[in-house]
Design a protein around this motif. Structure first.
Motif, short mmCIF file in Angstrom:
data_model
loop_
_atom_site.label_atom_id
_atom_site.label_comp_id
_atom_site.label_asym_id
_atom_site.label_seq_id
_atom_site.Cartn_x
_atom_site.Cartn_y
_atom_site.Cartn_z
N CYS A 72 0.84 -1.19 0.00
CA CYS A 72 0.00 0.00 0.00
C CYS A 72 0.87 1.24 0.00
CB CYS A 72 -0.94 -0.14 1.19
SG CYS A 72 -1.05 1.18 2.32
N GLY A 75 1.41 8.88 -0.49
CA GLY A 75 1.95 9.82 -1.47
C GLY A 75 3.27 9.36 -2.08
N ASN A 78 8.22 8.54 0.85
CA ASN A 78 9.23 7.96 1.73
C ASN A 78 9.71 6.62 1.17
OD1 ASN A 78 10.73 8.33 4.08
ND2 ASN A 78 9.31 7.20 5.37
N GLY A 136 3.27 14.01 1.15
CA GLY A 136 2.62 12.72 1.35
C GLY A 136 1.26 12.85 2.00
N THR A 137 0.68 11.70 2.33
CA THR A 137 -0.67 11.66 2.91
C THR A 137 -0.60 11.66 4.44
OG1 THR A 137 -0.65 9.25 2.94
CG2 THR A 137 -1.54 10.32 0.95
N GLY A 139 -2.20 9.52 6.22
CA GLY A 139 -2.08 8.10 6.60
C GLY A 139 -0.63 7.65 6.60
N VAL A 143 1.60 6.27 9.87
CA VAL A 143 2.27 4.97 9.90
C VAL A 143 3.79 5.14 10.13
CG1 VAL A 143 2.86 2.99 8.44
CG2 VAL A 143 0.50 3.77 8.59
N GLY A 147 7.44 13.60 11.54
CA GLY A 147 7.60 14.73 12.45
C GLY A 147 8.77 15.60 12.06
N ARG A 182 9.98 7.93 13.94
CA ARG A 182 9.78 7.68 12.50
C ARG A 182 9.32 6.25 12.20
NH1 ARG A 182 9.94 11.97 13.34
NH2 ARG A 182 11.29 13.62 12.59
N LYS A 187 4.04 -0.09 10.23
CA LYS A 187 4.90 0.12 9.07
C LYS A 187 5.37 -1.23 8.53
CE LYS A 187 8.39 3.50 7.72
NZ LYS A 187 9.22 4.60 8.20
N VAL A 192 -3.95 -1.52 6.59
CA VAL A 192 -4.20 -0.29 5.85
C VAL A 192 -4.97 0.68 6.76
CG1 VAL A 192 -5.28 0.73 3.81
CG2 VAL A 192 -4.33 -1.58 3.69
N VAL A 193 -4.43 1.86 6.97
CA VAL A 193 -5.15 2.88 7.73
C VAL A 193 -6.14 3.55 6.79
CG1 VAL A 193 -4.97 5.00 9.07
CG2 VAL A 193 -3.17 3.30 9.23
N HIS A 223 15.71 22.31 1.81
CA HIS A 223 15.34 21.09 1.09
C HIS A 223 15.40 21.31 -0.41
CE1 HIS A 223 12.95 19.08 4.60
NE2 HIS A 223 14.21 19.26 4.86
N CYS A 229 13.32 13.62 -4.60
CA CYS A 229 14.00 12.97 -3.47
C CYS A 229 12.92 12.32 -2.60
CB CYS A 229 14.80 13.98 -2.66
SG CYS A 229 13.80 15.08 -1.63
C1 LIG Z 1 11.13 16.97 0.46
C2 LIG Z 1 10.70 15.99 1.54
C3 LIG Z 1 10.70 16.41 2.86
C4 LIG Z 1 10.31 15.52 3.88
N1 LIG Z 1 10.30 15.97 5.18
C5 LIG Z 1 9.92 15.12 6.16
C6 LIG Z 1 9.90 15.57 7.53
O1 LIG Z 1 10.19 16.72 7.86
N2 LIG Z 1 9.52 14.67 8.48
C7 LIG Z 1 9.17 13.39 8.17
O2 LIG Z 1 8.84 12.62 9.09
N3 LIG Z 1 9.19 12.94 6.90
C8 LIG Z 1 9.55 13.78 5.89
N4 LIG Z 1 9.57 13.32 4.59
C9 LIG Z 1 9.28 11.91 4.30
C10 LIG Z 1 7.79 11.65 3.94
O3 LIG Z 1 7.22 12.80 3.37
C11 LIG Z 1 6.98 11.25 5.15
O4 LIG Z 1 7.50 10.06 5.69
C12 LIG Z 1 5.49 11.04 4.80
O5 LIG Z 1 4.74 11.11 5.98
C13 LIG Z 1 5.19 9.73 4.07
O6 LIG Z 1 3.83 9.74 3.68
P1 LIG Z 1 3.36 9.07 2.31
O7 LIG Z 1 1.89 9.16 2.23
O8 LIG Z 1 4.11 9.65 1.17
O9 LIG Z 1 3.79 7.56 2.57
P2 LIG Z 1 4.40 6.56 1.49
O10 LIG Z 1 5.79 7.01 1.16
O11 LIG Z 1 3.46 6.34 0.39
O12 LIG Z 1 4.49 5.22 2.36
C14 LIG Z 1 5.37 5.14 3.47
C15 LIG Z 1 5.00 3.90 4.30
O13 LIG Z 1 3.71 4.10 4.85
C16 LIG Z 1 2.83 3.07 4.42
N5 LIG Z 1 1.52 3.70 4.23
C17 LIG Z 1 1.22 4.83 3.53
N6 LIG Z 1 -0.10 5.11 3.66
C18 LIG Z 1 -0.63 4.12 4.43
C19 LIG Z 1 -1.93 3.84 4.90
N7 LIG Z 1 -2.98 4.63 4.65
N8 LIG Z 1 -2.11 2.71 5.65
C20 LIG Z 1 -1.07 1.89 5.93
N9 LIG Z 1 0.18 2.12 5.52
C21 LIG Z 1 0.41 3.22 4.78
C22 LIG Z 1 3.43 2.50 3.15
O14 LIG Z 1 3.02 1.15 2.97
C23 LIG Z 1 4.90 2.60 3.49
O15 LIG Z 1 5.29 1.54 4.34
C24 LIG Z 1 9.95 14.19 3.56
C25 LIG Z 1 9.93 13.78 2.22
C26 LIG Z 1 10.31 14.67 1.22
C27 LIG Z 1 10.26 14.22 -0.22
#
Ligand SMILES: Cc1cc2nc3c(=O)[nH]c(=O)nc-3n(C[C@H](O)[C@H](O)[C@H](O)COP(=O)(O)OP(=O)(O)OC[C@H]3O[C@@H](n4cnc5c(N)ncnc54)[C@H](O)[C@@H]3O)c2cc1C
Length: 325
Positions: A72, A75, A78, A136-137, A139, A143, A147, A182, A187, A192-193, A223, A229
């Motif tokens: 799953c 956005g 990560n 990202g999302t 959710g 997970v 922060g 983190r 994770k 699925v949340v 950044h 990235c």
């Molecule tokens: C420019 C940039 C800056 C960033 N700054 C930060 C920061 O300051 N702090 C920080 O903590 N992170 C930061 N990040 C990393 C990232 O944005 C975060 O970790 C973000 O919260 C990930 O969310 P996502 O929806 O993109 O998850 P994804 O990358 O899509 O997934 C990450 C993990 O979560 C799981 N997942 C996603 N959605 C769900 C759901 N609904 N239910 C169950 N599992 C799920 C996926 O299976 C995977 O294991 C940054 C990234 C970028 C590109």
């Protein structure tokens, strides 16, 4: 031939119809580069955006029924997706309802986190502004316990609706997540949340708006704004002594000479030694080789072991269940 290759076209059409998504929304062989902020990754077997709990359940039934691996994504901010792609199904969480009850909000996990922060501030609800600019999302943020500046999203969680990998739907509290820095127990577990309830406050919107503006300016300065990235590649290290702050991995990496490192299309970002950027045509192999060199440099110089924050998405060796390591 994998179970995926042998899935008849009629089944793909049924999946699309079952999810009420329309066949054009269930994309077969979509490159994961399109779904991740790193813009890296080969094709996924099929990508299914899911907007509600019923569709998520049908997705799981389909995956289990055909013996297909699945994972799953929110956005994709990560994630390092493998060049070889992912020979399975990818559920993309798109649940997007929003209800306000007093100082709390119930939101679909598919909300873009930063858009949600704007939306809460617009309604006079404060608390999340510290996280302004995290891609990202919401959710995905939960997970991974996203922060910054010493705060984490887990501080606000009251409860979440979770679809277990076996299809059971449950409402769980923060204990179920066993939040860590983190990370959380969810994770990579295959749950699925679907939605979550965050406890916010009726604070001072002007002050919160100032915090938001400052955080966004800080991110713009530190950044990569125009280079793909996945944020910080490694987790910050535990504090040297109890009660102190975590030690930024970027500082150790910079002192170990990481800023000049590059492998193919992947390079360490000039302004932040803990960020790997795709400077054009980077492969997952480039990123993994560069990350290994960065880790080794810190090991050699400080005797410290960095651990990855970015998840490597690849087809699992076994054919069932979630697929991130
Ligand atoms: C420019 C940039 C800056 C960033 N700054 C930060 C920061 O300051 N702090 C920080 O903590 N992170 C930061 N990040 C990393 C990232 O944005 C975060 O970790 C973000 O919260 C990930 O969310 P996502 O929806 O993109 O998850 P994804 O990358 O899509 O997934 C990450 C993990 O979560 C799981 N997942 C996603 N959605 C769900 C759901 N609904 N239910 C169950 N599992 C799920 C996926 O299976 C995977 O294991 C940054 C990234 C970028 C590109």
């Amino acid at each position: 031939m994998s179970a995926l290759d042998s899935t008849p076209q009629a089944d793909w059409r049924r999946l699309a119809a079952d999810l009420a998504a329309g066949p054009d929304l269930v994309r077969v062989a979509q490159p994961l580069a399109d779904l991740t902020t790193f813009r890296i990754g080969g094709p996924a077997g099929a990508v299914c955006p899911v907007e509600n709990a019923a569709a998520a359940r049908r997705f799981l039934e389909f995956a289990h029924g055909h013996g297909l691996p699945w994972t799953c994504l929110g956005g994709g901010s990560n994630i390092l997706a493998d060049d070889a792609g992912y020979a399975g199904l990818v559920l993309v969480v798109r649940t997007r309802q929003l209800e306000v009850a007093g100082d709390a909000i119930r939101v679909g996990a598919g909300w873009d986190f930063d858009t949600l922060i704007v939306e809460t501030l617009r309604r006079g609800l404060t608390g999340l502004e510290f996280a302004s600019g995290i891609p990202g999302t919401v959710g995905g943020a939960l997970v991974g316990n996203a922060g910054c500046y010493g705060r984490e999203i887990s501080e606000f969680l009251r409860e979440a609706t979770v679809l277990r990998a076996d299809g059971r739907q449950e409402i769980v509290g923060p204990d179920d997540f066993a939040f860590e820095y983190r990370s959380s127990a969810l994770k990579g577990r295959g749950d699925v949340v679907l939605d979550l309830v965050l406890a916010l406050a009726r604070g001072d919107p002007a002050a919160a708006g100032e915090v938001r503006a400052a955080r966004l300016a800080d991110r713009r300065a530190k950044h990569p704004c125009n280079l793909p990235c996945a944020g910080s590649y490694f987790k910050n290290l535990p504090p040297a002594r109890a009660g102190e702050h975590r030690r930024p991995a970027g500082r150790l990496l910079e002192a170990a000479g990481a800023k000049s490192m590059r492998e193919g299309g992947a390079a360490v970002f000039a302004k932040h030694a803990n960020i790997i950027v795709n400077i054009g045509g980077a492969t997952s192999g480039d990123v993994l080789r560069l990350a290994a060199r960065m880790k080794q440099a810190v090991r050699d110089r400080f005797g410290e072991e960095l651990s990855e924050e970015v998840l490597h998405l690849a087809t699992p060796a076994a054919s069932q269940g979630p697929a991130v390591d």
